[in-house]
Design an enzyme around this catalytic site. Structure first.
Site, PDB file in Angstrom:
ATOM      1  CE1 TYR A  78     -42.136   3.733  14.486  1.00 15.26           C
ATOM      2  CE2 TYR A  78     -44.221   4.242  13.418  1.00 15.26           C
ATOM      3  CZ  TYR A  78     -42.949   4.621  13.808  1.00 15.26           C
ATOM      4  OH  TYR A  78     -42.505   5.883  13.530  1.00 15.26           O
ATOM      5  CD1 TRP A 120     -44.686   8.501  16.248  1.00 15.77           C
ATOM      6  CD2 TRP A 120     -44.824  10.541  17.188  1.00 15.77           C
ATOM      7  NE1 TRP A 120     -43.813   9.332  15.592  1.00 15.77           N
ATOM      8  CE2 TRP A 120     -43.879  10.590  16.146  1.00 15.77           C
ATOM      9  CE3 TRP A 120     -45.081  11.700  17.901  1.00 15.77           C
ATOM     10  CZ2 TRP A 120     -43.180  11.754  15.818  1.00 15.77           C
ATOM     11  CZ3 TRP A 120     -44.391  12.857  17.574  1.00 15.77           C
ATOM     12  CH2 TRP A 120     -43.444  12.877  16.550  1.00 15.77           C
TER      13      TRP A 120
HETATM   14  N1  LIG Z   1     -49.019   7.556   3.515  1.00 15.37           N
HETATM   15  C1  LIG Z   1     -48.214   7.858   4.531  1.00 15.37           C
HETATM   16  N2  LIG Z   1     -48.207   7.095   5.629  1.00 15.37           N
HETATM   17  C2  LIG Z   1     -47.406   7.412   6.662  1.00 15.37           C
HETATM   18  C3  LIG Z   1     -46.553   8.539   6.610  1.00 15.37           C
HETATM   19  C4  LIG Z   1     -46.564   9.321   5.426  1.00 15.37           C
HETATM   20  O1  LIG Z   1     -45.819  10.309   5.286  1.00 15.37           O
HETATM   21  N3  LIG Z   1     -47.416   8.959   4.423  1.00 15.37           N
HETATM   22  N4  LIG Z   1     -45.755   8.843   7.684  1.00 15.37           N
HETATM   23  C5  LIG Z   1     -45.368   7.743   8.555  1.00 15.37           C
HETATM   24  C6  LIG Z   1     -44.753   8.214   9.789  1.00 15.37           C
HETATM   25  S1  LIG Z   1     -43.384   9.227   9.593  1.00 15.37           S
HETATM   26  C7  LIG Z   1     -45.154   7.831  11.025  1.00 15.37           C
HETATM   27  S2  LIG Z   1     -44.202   8.260  12.386  1.00 15.37           S
HETATM   28  C8  LIG Z   1     -46.326   6.996  11.219  1.00 15.37           C
HETATM   29  C9  LIG Z   1     -47.159   7.362  12.474  1.00 15.37           C
HETATM   30  O2  LIG Z   1     -48.010   6.317  12.815  1.00 15.37           O
HETATM   31  P1  LIG Z   1     -48.497   6.071  14.316  1.00 15.37           P
HETATM   32  O3  LIG Z   1     -47.493   6.586  15.288  1.00 15.37           O
HETATM   33  O4  LIG Z   1     -48.875   4.654  14.429  1.00 15.37           O
HETATM   34  O5  LIG Z   1     -49.784   7.018  14.357  1.00 15.37           O
HETATM   35  P2  LIG Z   1     -50.577   7.607  15.596  1.00 15.37           P
HETATM   36  O6  LIG Z   1     -51.915   8.026  15.090  1.00 15.37           O
HETATM   37  O7  LIG Z   1     -49.766   8.640  16.285  1.00 15.37           O
HETATM   38  O8  LIG Z   1     -50.769   6.331  16.519  1.00 15.37           O
HETATM   39  C10 LIG Z   1     -50.555   6.324  17.887  1.00 15.37           C
HETATM   40  C11 LIG Z   1     -51.754   5.647  18.544  1.00 15.37           C
HETATM   41  O9  LIG Z   1     -51.464   5.479  19.928  1.00 15.37           O
HETATM   42  C12 LIG Z   1     -52.634   5.755  20.671  1.00 15.37           C
HETATM   43  N5  LIG Z   1     -52.227   6.120  22.022  1.00 15.37           N
HETATM   44  C13 LIG Z   1     -51.805   7.310  22.488  1.00 15.37           C
HETATM   45  N6  LIG Z   1     -51.539   7.247  23.806  1.00 15.37           N
HETATM   46  C14 LIG Z   1     -51.778   5.977  24.188  1.00 15.37           C
HETATM   47  C15 LIG Z   1     -51.673   5.281  25.435  1.00 15.37           C
HETATM   48  O10 LIG Z   1     -51.293   5.823  26.460  1.00 15.37           O
HETATM   49  N7  LIG Z   1     -51.990   3.954  25.421  1.00 15.37           N
HETATM   50  C16 LIG Z   1     -52.405   3.312  24.304  1.00 15.37           C
HETATM   51  N8  LIG Z   1     -52.673   2.015  24.386  1.00 15.37           N
HETATM   52  N9  LIG Z   1     -52.529   3.959  23.122  1.00 15.37           N
HETATM   53  C17 LIG Z   1     -52.219   5.264  23.073  1.00 15.37           C
HETATM   54  C18 LIG Z   1     -53.303   6.874  19.928  1.00 15.37           C
HETATM   55  O11 LIG Z   1     -54.683   6.935  20.243  1.00 15.37           O
HETATM   56  C19 LIG Z   1     -53.017   6.501  18.477  1.00 15.37           C
HETATM   57  O12 LIG Z   1     -54.076   5.775  17.915  1.00 15.37           O
HETATM   58  O13 LIG Z   1     -47.163   7.056  10.055  1.00 15.37           O
HETATM   59  C20 LIG Z   1     -46.462   6.730   8.859  1.00 15.37           C
HETATM   60  N10 LIG Z   1     -47.407   6.615   7.768  1.00 15.37           N
HETATM   61  N1  LIG Z   2     -48.634  18.740  12.472  1.00 14.13           N
HETATM   62  C1  LIG Z   2     -47.947  17.613  12.371  1.00 14.13           C
HETATM   63  N2  LIG Z   2     -46.588  17.645  12.347  1.00 14.13           N
HETATM   64  C2  LIG Z   2     -45.882  16.504  12.224  1.00 14.13           C
HETATM   65  C3  LIG Z   2     -46.512  15.238  12.154  1.00 14.13           C
HETATM   66  C4  LIG Z   2     -47.948  15.225  12.163  1.00 14.13           C
HETATM   67  O1  LIG Z   2     -48.577  14.159  12.065  1.00 14.13           O
HETATM   68  N3  LIG Z   2     -48.612  16.416  12.265  1.00 14.13           N
HETATM   69  N4  LIG Z   2     -45.758  14.076  12.072  1.00 14.13           N
HETATM   70  C5  LIG Z   2     -44.376  14.143  12.534  1.00 14.13           C
HETATM   71  C6  LIG Z   2     -43.595  12.988  12.074  1.00 14.13           C
HETATM   72  S1  LIG Z   2     -43.878  11.489  12.808  1.00 14.13           S
HETATM   73  C7  LIG Z   2     -42.633  13.070  11.141  1.00 14.13           C
HETATM   74  S2  LIG Z   2     -41.688  11.709  10.756  1.00 14.13           S
HETATM   75  C8  LIG Z   2     -42.346  14.331  10.457  1.00 14.13           C
HETATM   76  C9  LIG Z   2     -42.199  14.107   8.950  1.00 14.13           C
HETATM   77  O2  LIG Z   2     -41.608  15.191   8.365  1.00 14.13           O
HETATM   78  P1  LIG Z   2     -41.478  15.226   6.778  1.00 14.13           P
HETATM   79  O3  LIG Z   2     -41.077  13.926   6.273  1.00 14.13           O
HETATM   80  O4  LIG Z   2     -40.605  16.386   6.457  1.00 14.13           O
HETATM   81  O5  LIG Z   2     -42.996  15.559   6.422  1.00 14.13           O
HETATM   82  P2  LIG Z   2     -43.911  15.500   5.118  1.00 14.13           P
HETATM   83  O6  LIG Z   2     -45.062  16.386   5.454  1.00 14.13           O
HETATM   84  O7  LIG Z   2     -44.207  14.094   4.753  1.00 14.13           O
HETATM   85  O8  LIG Z   2     -43.047  16.105   3.956  1.00 14.13           O
HETATM   86  C10 LIG Z   2     -42.563  17.453   3.953  1.00 14.13           C
HETATM   87  C11 LIG Z   2     -42.760  18.036   2.582  1.00 14.13           C
HETATM   88  O9  LIG Z   2     -41.994  17.315   1.622  1.00 14.13           O
HETATM   89  C12 LIG Z   2     -42.572  17.548   0.355  1.00 14.13           C
HETATM   90  N5  LIG Z   2     -42.255  16.414  -0.532  1.00 14.13           N
HETATM   91  C13 LIG Z   2     -42.857  15.206  -0.587  1.00 14.13           C
HETATM   92  N6  LIG Z   2     -42.275  14.432  -1.532  1.00 14.13           N
HETATM   93  C14 LIG Z   2     -41.274  15.168  -2.069  1.00 14.13           C
HETATM   94  C15 LIG Z   2     -40.282  14.916  -3.072  1.00 14.13           C
HETATM   95  O10 LIG Z   2     -40.203  13.856  -3.670  1.00 14.13           O
HETATM   96  N7  LIG Z   2     -39.387  15.910  -3.314  1.00 14.13           N
HETATM   97  C16 LIG Z   2     -39.430  17.108  -2.665  1.00 14.13           C
HETATM   98  N8  LIG Z   2     -38.477  18.004  -2.953  1.00 14.13           N
HETATM   99  N9  LIG Z   2     -40.359  17.382  -1.735  1.00 14.13           N
HETATM  100  C17 LIG Z   2     -41.255  16.423  -1.430  1.00 14.13           C
HETATM  101  C18 LIG Z   2     -44.064  17.679   0.586  1.00 14.13           C
HETATM  102  O11 LIG Z   2     -44.578  18.736  -0.206  1.00 14.13           O
HETATM  103  C19 LIG Z   2     -44.184  17.920   2.078  1.00 14.13           C
HETATM  104  O12 LIG Z   2     -44.960  19.058   2.422  1.00 14.13           O
HETATM  105  O13 LIG Z   2     -43.396  15.263  10.674  1.00 14.13           O
HETATM  106  C20 LIG Z   2     -43.689  15.422  12.064  1.00 14.13           C
HETATM  107  N10 LIG Z   2     -44.520  16.576  12.199  1.00 14.13           N
HETATM  108 MO   LIG Z   3     -42.700   9.915  11.740  1.00 15.02          MO
END
Ligand SMILES: Nc1nc2c(c(=O)[nH]1)N[C@H]1C(S)=C(S)[C@@H](COP(=O)(O)OP(=O)(O)OC[C@H]3O[C@@H](n4cnc5c(=O)[nH]c(N)nc54)[C@H](O)[C@@H]3O)O[C@H]1N2
Ligand SMILES: Nc1nc2c(c(=O)[nH]1)N[C@H]1C(S)=C(S)[C@@H](COP(=O)(O)OP(=O)(O)OC[C@H]3O[C@@H](n4cnc5c(=O)[nH]c(N)nc54)[C@H](O)[C@@H]3O)O[C@H]1N2
Ligand SMILES: [Mo]
Length: 767
Positions: free
Chosen positions: A110, A112
C-alpha cells in the site's frame, strides 16, 4: 545548457528545468490558480544525499539470519550489484512461493507511489507478482476504507466519497448553509493521487463565501477553515460528531421539521432510527443537552443549527478523517441520515458529500472518466487483507477475523515486498508493527530514498524518481492528462521498476507475461490508446498520442452541464444499488452480519479514547495526527518546507496556550509525547484556535527510533504513529482508527538524542 520539459507529481503538474544534467527548478503548470509550494522542494529531494545509490542487503540476512534473529533496522547494509540483487530477489520469490504457496508472499505494498501511472511502483509490483504465481493483496485504502465499505450498503455507491459528488457551482448557486464536519482544510487541497493541473479548493471556497453560503466549521481546529471564508466555528471534541448529528436529528424530529415525503419515498428504516434518536429503544433521548455533555458544544447552539439547517437549503460534508477513527462507520452513516431528514439529496447543491476539503478536485465539475492506468493482471493467489490489518496478519498467521460480512483467515506471511509505500509512515502503533515485522523470513523494499521501510528491509532496491523516466500523470479527480518527459538521467544506480522487475521476471521465467513484449514507449502508447477508446463513448475525444506528448498535456473540457448526484433516484427514474433500492437508514444486511460494533442503524458509541473517556484521566490530551501542510505523507520530509518547519530538528506539535502553560512548555521547547503504546519527541509550537485539550502532530516525520530495531524506544523525530492505536474501526469496515488517540505531553529536560534519519544508515564495504 538549460532544458525545460513537462512533468507531474501528486502535488501538481510542473515544468522541470534542468541545468547541467540536474533538476534545478520546478515551474508550476500554466493556469494553475494555486500551485502548491511543495513543488519547490523537488530539486533538493531528487539530488538528496538520502537517495539510495545502489542495491543493498542487510548484513545479518546475508549471513543467513532469516527469522528476525537480529532485529531489522539495527544492522549495517552491504552493497550489492544489480545482478546479484536480481538473482537474490528472484530466488527468494520462487523459494517462498514453492515452499509456502503464493499467499505467503505479501505484495500488498500500500502507498501512493508516483503520480506517473505507468512507473507506478505498486502497480508494477502487482503485475510482477501476479505473473510469478500470485501474492496477498490489500483491499481498500487508509484514506477512506471505512466509508468505502459502508456506503455501498446504504447508498449503493462510493462516488459521493471521492467523486463525482455534489459540485461547488451548484452549492454556490443553491445552498444557503453548509455544515463542514472537519472543515475545508486548504492544506489538504494541495494534492491528489496522480497529480493535478489545477488546484481549485481555495477558489471554490471563496466563491461559496462570496455567494453568501453560510459556512460552518465543525472541528476542534479553527484553522480547518481559512479566515476569508468567514465561517462560524463549532469547536467540537474529536470523535464525537455522531453525537452532534444525532442531536441535530433529535431537534428536527422533535419539532417535526423533517422532510416526510423524502423519508417515505426514498429511504427505508427511518422509523427505527427515529425511535433510537428519540430514546424509545434505549431510554436515552439524543437531545441537544445529551450531546452537549459529549461534544462540548452548547445545547442552544446545537438546537439553533438544527433549526437553521431545516429552514434553508443545506449542504453537508464530512472530512475523510472522521471515519479514520474508532467506529468510523457511524458519523458517515449518520451524516447520510441527517441529509435524508433534511430532504435535500438529489437537488443541485444540497444533500451530502464527503471529503470536499480532503483532496484537490473534490466537488470540481468534470466529466466522469476513469484515469489513464496500467492494466492489472489477475492475481492467482486470490488472497487479500483489509489494508490496515497488516500487523494483525503478521501476528496471527491463520487467525480468523471478520470483514464486511465475511469470515476470513490471515495468510502465513514469509516474504514482504514493498514498492511505493511507507508502512512506517502509514500504519498505526509502530512499536507493534516493528515487533511483527521481525516475523517474515525476507523483506524486500523498493525505494528511492532511505525512508524507514528501506532501513527496516533485508534487500533494498533503488528506484528512479519521476523526473528520471517517461510517464503519464492522470487522476479521476482532475481534468488534465499530463505528459511526463524524462528530464534527467537516473541518479546513481537507480533503475526504473519496470526495467529491473522485467529482469527479475526473466529470472523467474515470466518476462513475457510481465512485459507483454512492450517497452516504456509502447506501454505509454497502449495506456493512452486504451483511454482514447474508453473516453470516446463518454463524449471525450483525445488527440493522438504524439500530439498529446508534444503538447505536454491534454485538457478535458469542463462539461456543459453539471452533475447532480442522486437526481434520477430523487425523480423516481432510478433505484439505488442497495437491497431495497432506497437509502438505508436501517440496513437489514448490515444487521444480519450480527456485529455489535456496527449494528443495523447509526448509533453513538463512546470511543475508548476521547476527551470524555476514563483514559483521559491519565492521558488528557487528544492527539490529532492530521495531514501535513509541508509535504505529502512522508514524501519530501527531509527537504524544502518540511525541513524548514522543524523545531530543533523535530516535527512541530501544535498545542494551545493553556495546555502548554499547564505543563511549563514554552514556544520552541522539545517535548515528549507519550501514552502506553509509545513515545516521541516533537517541537512545541504554541497555537491559537485549538479546542483546549487537543494537540496536532502531522503525519510524516520519518520514524527514527532512539535504539534502532528495539520496539518501544523513543522516536526522536516525531512520528505520531508510535502513539496511535492499531485496531479496526469495526468488523464491518476494518479501517484504521488513527484519530482516536489520547496522549500526555511533558517538557523534555536534558539533551535530546540526535535525529539520525537525516543521514543514510550505516553501510559496510562488501566482505
Ligand atoms: N496517524 C495517521 N496515520 C496515517 C494517516 C493519518 O491521518 N494519521 N493517514 C493515512 C493515509 S490517508 C494515507 S493515504 C497513508 C499514506 O501512506 P503512504 O502512501 O504509504 O505514504 P508515502 O510517504 O506517500 O509513501 C509513498 C512512498 O513511495 C515512495 N515512492 C515514490 N515514488 C516511488 C517510485 O517510483 N518507486 C518506489 N519504489 N517508491 C516510490 C516514496 O519515497 C514514499 O516513501 O498514511 C496513513 N497514515
Ligand atoms: N498537504 C497534504 N495534503 C494532503 C495529504 C498530505 O499528506 N499532505 N494527504 C492526502 C490524503 S492521502 C488524504 S486521504 C487526505 C485526507 O484528508 P482528511 O482526512 O480530510 O485530512 P485530515 O488532515 O486527517 O483531517 C482534516 C481535518 O479533520 C479534523 N478532524 C480530525 N478528527 C476530527 C473529528 O473527530 N471531528 C471533526 N469534526 N474534525 C476532526 C482535523 O482538525 C483535520 O484538520 O488528505 C490529502 N491531502
Ligand atoms: Mo490517504
Amino acid at each position: 545548457m538549460t532544458q525545460i520539459s513537462p512533468s507531474a507529481a501528486h502535488w501538481g503538474a510542473f515544468n522541470a528545468v534542468v541545468r547541467d544534467g540536474k533538476l534545478s527548478e520546478t515551474r508550476p503548470f500554466a493556469g494553475d490558480p494555486a500551485p502548491p509550494p511543495l513543488l519547490g522542494a523537488m530539486p533538493a529531494a531528487v539530488h538528496s544525499p538520502l537517495r539510495i545509490d545502489r542495491p543493498y542487503v542487510r548484513k545479518g540476512w546475508l549471513n543467513g539470519d532469516r527469522q528476525g534473529g537480529t532485529p531489522r533496522g539495527a544492522e549495517p547494509f552491504v552493497p550489492l550489484s544489480w545482478d546479484a540483487a536480481t538473482r537474490l530477489v528472484a530466488g527468494e520469490v520462487a523459494r517462498v512461493r514453492d515452499t509456502n504457496g503464493p499467499a505467503s508472499l505479501f505484495g500488498g505494498s500500500y502507498g501512493w507511489s508516483s503520480a506517473g501511472r505507468f512507473h507506478h511502483a505498486r502497480s508494477q509490483l502487482h503485475r510482477l507478482l501476479a505473473s510469478a504465481g500470485g501474492y496477498t493483496a490489500q483491499l481498500t485504502n487508509y484514506s477512506y476504507a471505512t466509508g468505502m465499505t459502508l456506503l455501498p450498503h446504504i447508498v449503493g455507491t462510493n462516488d459521493i466519497l471521492d467523486g463525482p459528488m455534489v459540485e461547488w457551482p451548484d452549492i454556490c448557486a443553491n445552498a444557503k448553509l453548509m455544515l463542514c464536519f472537519g472543515g475545508i482544510t486548504l492544506r489538504n487541497g494541495q494534492v491528489n493521487s496522480g497529480g493535478g493541473g489545477r488546484h481549485e479548493m481555495r477558489l471554490w471556497l471563496q466563491r461559496a463565501a462570496d455567494a453568501g453560503v453560510k459556512l460552518v466549521n465543525i472541528s476542534p481546529v479553527r484553522g480547518d477553515m481559512p479566515d476569508f471564508a468567514g465561517a462560524r466555528w463549532l469547536p467540537i471534541r474529536p470523535g464525537t460528531d455522531t453525537a452532534l448529528m444525532l442531536a441535530l436529528a433529535h431537534v428536527i424530529l422533535d419539532e417535526g421539521l423533517e422532510d416526510r415525503d423524502f423519508l417515505a419515498e426514498h429511504t427505508t428504516g427511518h422509523e427505527r432510527l427515529r425511535a433510537y434518536v428519540l430514546g424509545e429503544t434505549d431510554g436515552v433521548a439524543k437531545t441537544p443537552s445529551w450531546a452537549a455533555e459529549i461534544t462540548g458544544l452548547s445545547a442552544d447552539v446545537i438546537a439553533a443549527v438544527a433549526r437553521e439547517a431545516a429552514g434553508c437549503p443545506t449542504m453537508l460534508t464530512a472530512a475523510w478523517s472522521l471515519q479514520r477513527a474508532e467506529r468510523g462507520e457511524q458519523p458517515y452513516w449518520m451524516l447520510v441520515a441527517l441529509a435524508a431528514l433534511l430532504g435535500g439529496i438529489g437537488k443541485p447543491g444540497t444533500g451530502f458529500s464527503f471529503g470536499m476539503g480532503s483532496e484537490n478536485g473534490m466537488g470540481t465539475p468534470r466529466t466522469k472518466v476513469p484515469s489513464v492506468t496500467l492494466p492489472a493482471l489477475p492475481n492467482p493467489a486470490n488472497s487479500f487483507i483489509p489494508v490496515a490489518r497488516i500487523t494483525d496478519m503478521l501476528e496471527q498467521p491463520g487467525g480468523a477475523y471478520q470483514y464486511n460480512g465475511r469470515n476470513l483467515h490471515y495468510p502465513d506471511t514469509k516474504l514482504i515486498w514493498w514498492a511505493g509505500g511507507n508502512p512506517f509512515h502509514h500504519h498505526q502503533d509502530l512499536n507493534r508493527l516493528l515487533r511483527a515485522w521481525a516475523k517474515p523470513e525476507t523483506i524486500i523494499v523498493s525505494e528511492s530514498w532511505w525512508t524507514s521501510p528501506a532501513r527496516h528491509a533485508d534487500i533494498v532496491l533503488p528506484a528512479t524518481t519521476t523526473v528520471e523516466r517517461n510517464d503519464i500523470g492522470s487522476s479521476s479527480a482532475d481534468r488534465f492528462i499530463l505528459a511526463m518527459h524524462q528530464a534527467i538521467a537516473p541518479v546513481g544506480q537507480a533503475r526504473n521498476e519496470f526495467d529491473y522487475m522485467a529482469d527479475i521476471a526473466e529470472a523467474l521465467g515470466v518476462r513475457e507475461r510481465y512485459t507483454q513484449q512492450r517497452d516504456e514507449n509502447a506501454w505509454l502508447r497502449a495506456m493512452y490508446g486504451r483511454a482514447q477508446q474508453i473516453y470516446a463513448p463518454l463524449g471525450v475525444d483525445l488527440p493522438d498520442f504524439d500530439a498529446f506528448w508534444a503538447a505536454g498535456h491534454v485538457e478535458i473540457p469542463r462539461p456543459a452541464k453539471g452533475n447532480v448526484p442522486f437526481t434520477a433516484f430523487r425523480t423516481g427514474t432510478a433505484k439505488l444499488n442497495t437491497p431495497t433500492g432506497r437509502i438505508e437508514l436501517y440496513s437489514e444486511r448490515i444487521a444480519g452480519f450480527g456485529y455489535d460494533d456496527c449494528p443495523g442503524h447509526p448509533v453513538w458509541f463512546a470511543p475508548q479514547e476521547y476527551l470524555g473517556s476514563p483514559t483521559a484521566a491519565r492521558f488528557p490530551l487528544h492527539l490529532l495526527s492530521v495531514q501535513p501542510s509541508t509535504r505529502l505523507h512522508g514524501q519530501l520530509d527531509p527537504v524544502g518546507p518540511s525541513a524548514a518547519s522543524k523545531v530543533q530538528g523535530r516535527e512541530p506539535l501544535s498545542i494551545g496556550p493553556a495546555d502548554a502553560a499547564a505543563r511549563g512548555i514554552a514556544e520552541g521547547d522539545i517535548v515528549r509525547v507519550f501514552n502506553d503504546r509509545g513515545a516521541c519527541l516533537a517541537g512545541a509550537r504554541i497555537t491559537g484556535g485549538l479546542l483546549p485539550g487537543v494537540v496536532l502532530l502531522a503525519t510524516g516525520a520519518w520514524f527514527d527510533p532512539e535504539h534502532p530495531g528495539q520496539p518501544g524506544s523513543l522516536c526522536v523525530h516525531g512520528n505520531p504513529n508510535v502513539l496511535t492505536r492499531d485496531e479496526g474501526t469495526s468488523r464491518l469496515g476494518q479501517g484504521p482508527v488513527a484519530q482516536s488517540c489520547l496522549v500526555q505531553i511533558e517538557r523534555f529536560a536534558g539533551v535530546a538524542p540526535p535525529v539520525k534519519v537525516s543521514a543514510p544508515p550505516p553501510i559496510e564495504a562488501a566482505a
